[in-house]
Design a protein around this motif. Structure first.
Motif, PDB file in Angstrom:
ATOM      1  N   MET A   1       0.853  -1.172   0.000  1.00  0.00           N
ATOM      2  CA  MET A   1       0.000   0.000   0.000  1.00  0.00           C
ATOM      3  C   MET A   1       0.896   1.232   0.000  1.00  0.00           C
ATOM      4  O   MET A   1       1.848   1.337   0.750  1.00  0.00           O
ATOM      5  CB  MET A   1      -0.901  -0.012   1.239  1.00  0.00           C
ATOM      6  N   GLY A   2       0.568   2.202  -0.861  1.00  0.00           N
ATOM      7  CA  GLY A   2       1.354   3.421  -0.975  1.00  0.00           C
ATOM      8  C   GLY A   2       1.092   4.376   0.177  1.00  0.00           C
ATOM      9  O   GLY A   2       0.110   4.262   0.918  1.00  0.00           O
ATOM     10  N   ASP A   3       1.993   5.308   0.293  1.00  0.00           N
ATOM     11  CA  ASP A   3       1.895   6.283   1.387  1.00  0.00           C
ATOM     12  C   ASP A   3       0.648   7.150   1.245  1.00  0.00           C
ATOM     13  O   ASP A   3       0.012   7.488   2.239  1.00  0.00           O
ATOM     14  CB  ASP A   3       3.152   7.150   1.407  1.00  0.00           C
ATOM     15  N   ALA A   4       0.280   7.523   0.016  1.00  0.00           N
ATOM     16  CA  ALA A   4      -0.900   8.360  -0.190  1.00  0.00           C
ATOM     17  C   ALA A   4      -2.167   7.636   0.238  1.00  0.00           C
ATOM     18  O   ALA A   4      -3.043   8.223   0.877  1.00  0.00           O
ATOM     19  CB  ALA A   4      -1.006   8.778  -1.656  1.00  0.00           C
ATOM     20  N   LYS A   5      -2.270   6.353  -0.076  1.00  0.00           N
ATOM     21  CA  LYS A   5      -3.459   5.593   0.333  1.00  0.00           C
ATOM     22  C   LYS A   5      -3.513   5.462   1.849  1.00  0.00           C
ATOM     23  O   LYS A   5      -4.576   5.577   2.458  1.00  0.00           O
ATOM     24  CB  LYS A   5      -3.455   4.209  -0.306  1.00  0.00           C
ATOM     25  N   ARG A   6      -2.370   5.233   2.455  1.00  0.00           N
ATOM     26  CA  ARG A   6      -2.301   5.107   3.910  1.00  0.00           C
ATOM     27  C   ARG A   6      -2.714   6.419   4.574  1.00  0.00           C
ATOM     28  O   ARG A   6      -3.470   6.438   5.540  1.00  0.00           O
ATOM     29  CB  ARG A   6      -0.886   4.703   4.318  1.00  0.00           C
ATOM     30  N   ARG A   7      -2.222   7.526   4.030  1.00  0.00           N
ATOM     31  CA  ARG A   7      -2.569   8.837   4.570  1.00  0.00           C
ATOM     32  C   ARG A   7      -4.057   9.111   4.380  1.00  0.00           C
ATOM     33  O   ARG A   7      -4.724   9.643   5.271  1.00  0.00           O
ATOM     34  CB  ARG A   7      -1.749   9.913   3.869  1.00  0.00           C
ATOM     35  N   LYS A   8      -4.614   8.726   3.238  1.00  0.00           N
ATOM     36  CA  LYS A   8      -6.034   8.951   2.963  1.00  0.00           C
ATOM     37  C   LYS A   8      -6.893   8.158   3.934  1.00  0.00           C
ATOM     38  O   LYS A   8      -7.905   8.656   4.432  1.00  0.00           O
ATOM     39  CB  LYS A   8      -6.359   8.558   1.523  1.00  0.00           C
ATOM     40  N   GLU A   9      -6.498   6.924   4.234  1.00  0.00           N
ATOM     41  CA  GLU A   9      -7.259   6.109   5.182  1.00  0.00           C
ATOM     42  C   GLU A   9      -7.172   6.672   6.599  1.00  0.00           C
ATOM     43  O   GLU A   9      -8.154   6.667   7.334  1.00  0.00           O
ATOM     44  CB  GLU A   9      -6.753   4.670   5.157  1.00  0.00           C
ATOM     45  N   SER A  10      -6.005   7.175   6.984  1.00  0.00           N
ATOM     46  CA  SER A  10      -5.861   7.669   8.353  1.00  0.00           C
ATOM     47  C   SER A  10      -6.570   9.013   8.552  1.00  0.00           C
ATOM     48  O   SER A  10      -7.102   9.282   9.621  1.00  0.00           O
ATOM     49  CB  SER A  10      -4.391   7.797   8.730  1.00  0.00           C
ATOM     50  N   LEU A  11      -6.584   9.868   7.512  1.00  0.00           N
ATOM     51  CA  LEU A  11      -7.221  11.179   7.646  1.00  0.00           C
ATOM     52  C   LEU A  11      -8.724  11.144   7.404  1.00  0.00           C
ATOM     53  O   LEU A  11      -9.452  11.976   7.922  1.00  0.00           O
ATOM     54  CB  LEU A  11      -6.572  12.183   6.693  1.00  0.00           C
ATOM     55  N   GLY A  12      -9.184  10.231   6.620  1.00  0.00           N
ATOM     56  CA  GLY A  12     -10.615  10.108   6.357  1.00  0.00           C
ATOM     57  C   GLY A  12     -11.158  11.301   5.588  1.00  0.00           C
ATOM     58  O   GLY A  12     -10.709  11.604   4.490  1.00  0.00           O
ATOM     59  N   ASP A  13     -12.154  11.983   6.176  1.00  0.00           N
ATOM     60  CA  ASP A  13     -12.805  13.115   5.506  1.00  0.00           C
ATOM     61  C   ASP A  13     -11.895  14.329   5.392  1.00  0.00           C
ATOM     62  O   ASP A  13     -12.116  15.202   4.556  1.00  0.00           O
ATOM     63  CB  ASP A  13     -14.071  13.531   6.264  1.00  0.00           C
ATOM     64  N   LYS A  14     -10.885  14.420   6.221  1.00  0.00           N
ATOM     65  CA  LYS A  14      -9.994  15.579   6.208  1.00  0.00           C
ATOM     66  C   LYS A  14      -8.929  15.482   5.113  1.00  0.00           C
ATOM     67  O   LYS A  14      -8.159  16.406   4.918  1.00  0.00           O
ATOM     68  CB  LYS A  14      -9.296  15.740   7.555  1.00  0.00           C
ATOM     69  N   TYR A  15      -8.879  14.395   4.387  1.00  0.00           N
ATOM     70  CA  TYR A  15      -7.873  14.201   3.348  1.00  0.00           C
ATOM     71  C   TYR A  15      -8.086  15.208   2.220  1.00  0.00           C
ATOM     72  O   TYR A  15      -9.176  15.371   1.698  1.00  0.00           O
ATOM     73  CB  TYR A  15      -7.929  12.782   2.783  1.00  0.00           C
ATOM     74  N   GLY A  16      -7.035  15.921   1.854  1.00  0.00           N
ATOM     75  CA  GLY A  16      -7.099  16.886   0.767  1.00  0.00           C
ATOM     76  C   GLY A  16      -7.548  18.265   1.204  1.00  0.00           C
ATOM     77  O   GLY A  16      -7.533  19.190   0.405  1.00  0.00           O
ATOM     78  N   GLN A  17      -7.957  18.413   2.440  1.00  0.00           N
ATOM     79  CA  GLN A  17      -8.371  19.730   2.932  1.00  0.00           C
ATOM     80  C   GLN A  17      -7.165  20.449   3.519  1.00  0.00           C
ATOM     81  O   GLN A  17      -6.263  19.827   4.069  1.00  0.00           O
ATOM     82  CB  GLN A  17      -9.457  19.592   3.996  1.00  0.00           C
ATOM     83  N   GLU A  18      -7.198  21.741   3.402  1.00  0.00           N
ATOM     84  CA  GLU A  18      -6.100  22.548   3.906  1.00  0.00           C
ATOM     85  C   GLU A  18      -6.164  22.592   5.435  1.00  0.00           C
ATOM     86  O   GLU A  18      -7.230  22.706   6.019  1.00  0.00           O
ATOM     87  CB  GLU A  18      -6.219  23.960   3.334  1.00  0.00           C
ATOM     88  N   GLU A  19      -4.986  22.545   6.061  1.00  0.00           N
ATOM     89  CA  GLU A  19      -4.960  22.548   7.522  1.00  0.00           C
ATOM     90  C   GLU A  19      -4.787  23.957   8.057  1.00  0.00           C
ATOM     91  O   GLU A  19      -4.319  24.863   7.366  1.00  0.00           O
ATOM     92  CB  GLU A  19      -3.849  21.646   8.039  1.00  0.00           C
ATOM     93  N   ASN A  20      -5.186  24.145   9.310  1.00  0.00           N
ATOM     94  CA  ASN A  20      -5.055  25.443   9.964  1.00  0.00           C
ATOM     95  C   ASN A  20      -3.605  25.676  10.367  1.00  0.00           C
ATOM     96  O   ASN A  20      -2.821  24.749  10.516  1.00  0.00           O
ATOM     97  CB  ASN A  20      -5.942  25.503  11.211  1.00  0.00           C
ATOM     98  N   ILE A  21      -3.276  26.950  10.594  1.00  0.00           N
ATOM     99  CA  ILE A  21      -1.937  27.287  11.065  1.00  0.00           C
ATOM    100  C   ILE A  21      -1.739  26.717  12.462  1.00  0.00           C
ATOM    101  O   ILE A  21      -0.744  26.067  12.740  1.00  0.00           O
ATOM    102  CB  ILE A  21      -1.742  28.809  11.064  1.00  0.00           C
ATOM    103  N   LEU A  22      -2.669  27.014  13.330  1.00  0.00           N
ATOM    104  CA  LEU A  22      -2.682  26.466  14.689  1.00  0.00           C
ATOM    105  C   LEU A  22      -3.999  25.735  14.880  1.00  0.00           C
ATOM    106  O   LEU A  22      -5.019  26.118  14.306  1.00  0.00           O
ATOM    107  CB  LEU A  22      -2.554  27.595  15.725  1.00  0.00           C
ATOM    108  N   SER A  23      -3.991  24.731  15.706  1.00  0.00           N
ATOM    109  CA  SER A  23      -5.200  23.930  15.866  1.00  0.00           C
ATOM    110  C   SER A  23      -6.359  24.732  16.449  1.00  0.00           C
ATOM    111  O   SER A  23      -7.516  24.489  16.121  1.00  0.00           O
ATOM    112  CB  SER A  23      -4.907  22.715  16.754  1.00  0.00           C
ATOM    113  N   TRP A  24      -6.067  25.718  17.283  1.00  0.00           N
ATOM    114  CA  TRP A  24      -7.128  26.500  17.928  1.00  0.00           C
ATOM    115  C   TRP A  24      -7.456  27.791  17.186  1.00  0.00           C
ATOM    116  O   TRP A  24      -8.356  28.529  17.554  1.00  0.00           O
ATOM    117  CB  TRP A  24      -6.733  26.833  19.367  1.00  0.00           C
ATOM    118  N   LEU A  25      -6.738  28.089  16.088  1.00  0.00           N
ATOM    119  CA  LEU A  25      -6.955  29.308  15.329  1.00  0.00           C
ATOM    120  C   LEU A  25      -7.515  28.946  13.951  1.00  0.00           C
ATOM    121  O   LEU A  25      -6.859  28.271  13.170  1.00  0.00           O
ATOM    122  CB  LEU A  25      -5.624  30.053  15.174  1.00  0.00           C
ATOM    123  N   PRO A  26      -8.736  29.399  13.643  1.00  0.00           N
ATOM    124  CA  PRO A  26      -9.374  28.968  12.383  1.00  0.00           C
ATOM    125  C   PRO A  26      -8.898  29.758  11.163  1.00  0.00           C
ATOM    126  O   PRO A  26      -9.688  30.331  10.422  1.00  0.00           O
ATOM    127  CB  PRO A  26     -10.856  29.211  12.657  1.00  0.00           C
TER     128      PRO A  26
END
Length: 70
Positions: free
Chosen positions: A1-26
């Motif tokens: 299994m490739g790294d991209a598939k593994r990452r997609k399975e672990s992130l689920g719905d958040k896969y491909g979405q941009e992440e926040n700078i800080l977890s508490w700052l939107p």
């Protein structure tokens, strides 16, 4: 299994979405980049206005008799 598939399975719905700078700052990373670009452009506009004001006060004003320079 490739790294991209593994990452997609672990992130689920958040896969491909941009992440926040800080977890508490939107604020996304692209929004922070846009803010930096806008503030840099604003700083250069301010510098240009300051130089234009200086030219008017230093050279144009005395030549028109607005201010007396000793």
């Amino acid at each position: 299994m490739g790294d991209a598939k593994r990452r997609k399975e672990s992130l689920g719905d958040k896969y491909g979405q941009e992440e926040n700078i800080l977890s508490w700052l939107p604020i996304k990373k692209s929004q922070a980049r846009q803010f930096v670009n806008l503030s840099t452009r604003g700083a250069w506009v301010g510098i240009g206005l300051l130089v234009a004001y200086w030219v008017v006060v230093r050279f144009l004003g005395p030549s028109l008799g607005w201010w007396e320079v000793n």
